[in-house]
Scaffold this motif. Structure first.
Motif, PDB file in Angstrom:
ATOM      1  N   ALA A 207      29.786  47.940  39.286  1.00  0.00           N
ATOM      2  CA  ALA A 207      29.462  47.896  40.715  1.00  0.00           C
ATOM      3  C   ALA A 207      29.938  46.614  41.382  1.00  0.00           C
ATOM      4  CB  ALA A 207      27.957  48.054  40.915  1.00  0.00           C
ATOM      5  N   GLY A 208      30.318  45.627  40.578  1.00  0.00           N
ATOM      6  CA  GLY A 208      30.767  44.364  41.142  1.00  0.00           C
ATOM      7  C   GLY A 208      31.227  43.432  40.047  1.00  0.00           C
ATOM      8  N   TYR A 209      31.566  42.217  40.445  1.00  0.00           N
ATOM      9  CA  TYR A 209      32.039  41.237  39.467  1.00  0.00           C
ATOM     10  C   TYR A 209      31.719  39.830  39.962  1.00  0.00           C
ATOM     11  CZ  TYR A 209      36.026  40.586  42.674  1.00  0.00           C
ATOM     12  OH  TYR A 209      36.812  40.318  43.768  1.00  0.00           O
ATOM     13  N   ARG A 210      31.797  38.888  39.041  1.00  0.00           N
ATOM     14  CA  ARG A 210      31.648  37.475  39.388  1.00  0.00           C
ATOM     15  C   ARG A 210      32.908  36.737  38.971  1.00  0.00           C
ATOM     16  NH1 ARG A 210      26.357  34.820  37.139  1.00  0.00           N
ATOM     17  NH2 ARG A 210      26.977  33.218  38.645  1.00  0.00           N
ATOM     18  N   GLN A 219      39.756  34.179  38.138  1.00  0.00           N
ATOM     19  CA  GLN A 219      39.542  34.952  36.921  1.00  0.00           C
ATOM     20  C   GLN A 219      38.080  35.397  36.870  1.00  0.00           C
ATOM     21  OE1 GLN A 219      40.902  32.058  33.949  1.00  0.00           O
ATOM     22  NE2 GLN A 219      38.784  31.615  33.408  1.00  0.00           N
ATOM     23  N   VAL A 220      37.879  36.595  36.374  1.00  0.00           N
ATOM     24  CA  VAL A 220      36.547  37.201  36.337  1.00  0.00           C
ATOM     25  C   VAL A 220      35.728  36.580  35.212  1.00  0.00           C
ATOM     26  CG1 VAL A 220      35.322  39.343  35.788  1.00  0.00           C
ATOM     27  CG2 VAL A 220      37.224  39.363  37.410  1.00  0.00           C
ATOM     28  N   SER A 221      34.499  36.189  35.534  1.00  0.00           N
ATOM     29  CA  SER A 221      33.592  35.702  34.488  1.00  0.00           C
ATOM     30  C   SER A 221      32.749  36.833  33.908  1.00  0.00           C
ATOM     31  CB  SER A 221      32.681  34.605  35.032  1.00  0.00           C
ATOM     32  OG  SER A 221      31.832  35.109  36.048  1.00  0.00           O
ATOM     33  N   SER A 222      32.405  37.837  34.747  1.00  0.00           N
ATOM     34  CA  SER A 222      31.609  38.956  34.237  1.00  0.00           C
ATOM     35  C   SER A 222      31.707  40.160  35.151  1.00  0.00           C
ATOM     36  CB  SER A 222      30.134  38.551  34.080  1.00  0.00           C
ATOM     37  OG  SER A 222      29.576  38.238  35.337  1.00  0.00           O
ATOM     38  N   LEU A 254      42.958  43.024  39.627  1.00  0.00           N
ATOM     39  CA  LEU A 254      42.611  44.434  39.793  1.00  0.00           C
ATOM     40  C   LEU A 254      41.434  44.608  40.749  1.00  0.00           C
ATOM     41  CD1 LEU A 254      42.586  47.478  38.907  1.00  0.00           C
ATOM     42  CD2 LEU A 254      41.069  46.761  37.048  1.00  0.00           C
ATOM     43  N   LEU A 255      40.360  43.863  40.519  1.00  0.00           N
ATOM     44  CA  LEU A 255      39.127  44.089  41.264  1.00  0.00           C
ATOM     45  C   LEU A 255      39.180  43.524  42.679  1.00  0.00           C
ATOM     46  CD1 LEU A 255      36.566  43.431  38.391  1.00  0.00           C
ATOM     47  CD2 LEU A 255      37.390  45.623  39.252  1.00  0.00           C
ATOM     48  N   GLN A 292      30.518  39.791  43.776  1.00  0.00           N
ATOM     49  CA  GLN A 292      31.378  40.477  44.741  1.00  0.00           C
ATOM     50  C   GLN A 292      31.308  41.962  44.424  1.00  0.00           C
ATOM     51  OE1 GLN A 292      33.277  39.567  47.516  1.00  0.00           O
ATOM     52  NE2 GLN A 292      33.383  41.819  47.632  1.00  0.00           N
ATOM     53  N   LEU A 293      30.759  42.742  45.334  1.00  0.00           N
ATOM     54  CA  LEU A 293      30.657  44.178  45.129  1.00  0.00           C
ATOM     55  C   LEU A 293      32.013  44.838  45.341  1.00  0.00           C
ATOM     56  CD1 LEU A 293      27.303  44.865  47.008  1.00  0.00           C
ATOM     57  CD2 LEU A 293      27.655  44.374  44.576  1.00  0.00           C
TER      58      LEU A 293
END
Length: 351
Positions: A207-210, A219-222, A254-255, A292-293
């Protein structure tokens, strides 16, 4: 404090394996905080796996050590909180609080217990070079009197019984099984034991990312994950974060293309705790502020060990994207239900 072994000491660790190996000693794997206990009279130190002194957070455990262990000893075990007939890791986590008043309140409301499996020193005698069989025998003698907050973990040499423990004890909140060589000395900091944990898979909503706030390059942490409850609410169930740096950067690219549009009907967009998002408890407020949703939401397959309430107990492992699945199809119904098991049957008499 005058003991033959003084803190900090790295505990002996375990390496993961997929099956219970034969010919060893077997114990339940407790789901709590690893804790080395150093006692010299009234002076007691509860030392965490990384050497942090936990004594101030668990005053009732300190009192239990003074009342129920040899006057001078070093013990290895686990701090746990019992809630009804099972362990509760969430309540245990709440015990580590900066407010002394809150610590005092929680020590009465959710008292901790200690489950021991090794004796490293007694009196002036250092036991780490002795075989595990001798240390275990000495532990049983040292803690022979039943106590409400001090326990000796069950042990068996029967692999078939250990297999049953692996299945049954999960219903009491335990993590799996630990296997130990019988003739082995205590080896601080080394992965000299084996741990066998439950391994399962589930399809979950991304549903989102950090983002990693410390990284100069995005870069995505989670990944922030959810599952749909029976009432149609998307509940926040945890995060997946074990990615290589190159994968983190690819995920960010991507996100970022899916950042939430202003008019998207995202179930967590209003930040209302009743809608199941990361603000559902205070523990996740910081997560919610930094999440970030995305829209449309995605689906991925993850590996997990077990669920605690509505949340994955540990950070889950990303397996693969599932473009063939719709987010609405990712429900709690797919998760295995574990039959409950009375924890008292494992801990035994409490005096």
């Amino acid at each position: 404090m005058q003991l033959p072994l003084l803190p900090p000491v790295e505990p002996m660790l375990a390496r993961a394996t997929t099956a219970i190996p034969p010919g060893l000693a077997y114990e339940p794997k407790w789901d709590g905080y690893r804790c080395l206990v150093f006692r010299d009279g009234d002076e007691v130190v509860l030392s965490s796996r990384n050497g942090k002194d936990l004594s101030g957070y668990f005053p009732e455990a300190v009192q239990a050590v003074r009342a129920g262990t040899p006057a001078r000893c070093v013990l290895d075990g686990e701090l746990v909180v019992v809630n009804g007939d099972r362990l509760d890791f969430t309540l245990l986590g709440e015990r580590v609080h900066p407010s002394a008043k809150r610590v005092a309140e929680l020590s009465v409301r959710h008292p901790a217990s200690l489950v021991f499996w090794d004796l490293l020193a007694e009196g002036d005698e250092l036991l780490v070079e002795r075989p595990f069989t001798e240390r275990r025998r000495r532990l049983e003698l040292a803690l022979a009197e039943p106590s409400e907050r001090i326990h000796v973990t069950p042990l068996t040499l029967d692999q078939a019984l250990a297999e049953r423990w692996f299945t049954q004890f999960e219903g009491a909140g335990l993590d799996g099984v630990v296997a130990k060589p019988l003739d082995q000395p205590y080896r601080p900091g080394e992965r000299a034991m084996f741990k066998i944990k439950h391994a399962r898979e589930a399809d979950v909503v991304v549903a989102g990312y950090r983002l990693d706030q410390a990284s100069a390059q995005p870069q995505v942490s989670s990944l922030q994950l959810g599952l749909y409850a029976a009432d149609g609410t998307l509940r926040f169930v945890g995060a997946s974060s074990a990615f290589a740096t190159t994968v983190r950067r690819d995920l960010a690219a991507l996100l970022s293309e899916l950042d939430l549009p202003a008019d998207a009907p995202h179930p967590w967009a209003d930040g209302n705790p009743d809608n199941g998002g990361p603000r559902a408890t205070n523990r996740w407020n910081s997560v919610a502020r930094q999440t970030q949703l995305i829209w449309p939401m995605l689906v991925c397959e993850v590996g997990y060990d077990h669920l605690e309430g509505e949340r994955f107990r540990h950070t889950v492992g990303f397996r693969r994207w599932r473009p063939d699945r719709e987010p609405a199809s990712c429900t709690f119904d797919q998760l295995a239900e574990v039959p409950r098991f009375d924890l008292a049957e494992i801990l035994g008499p409490t005096g």
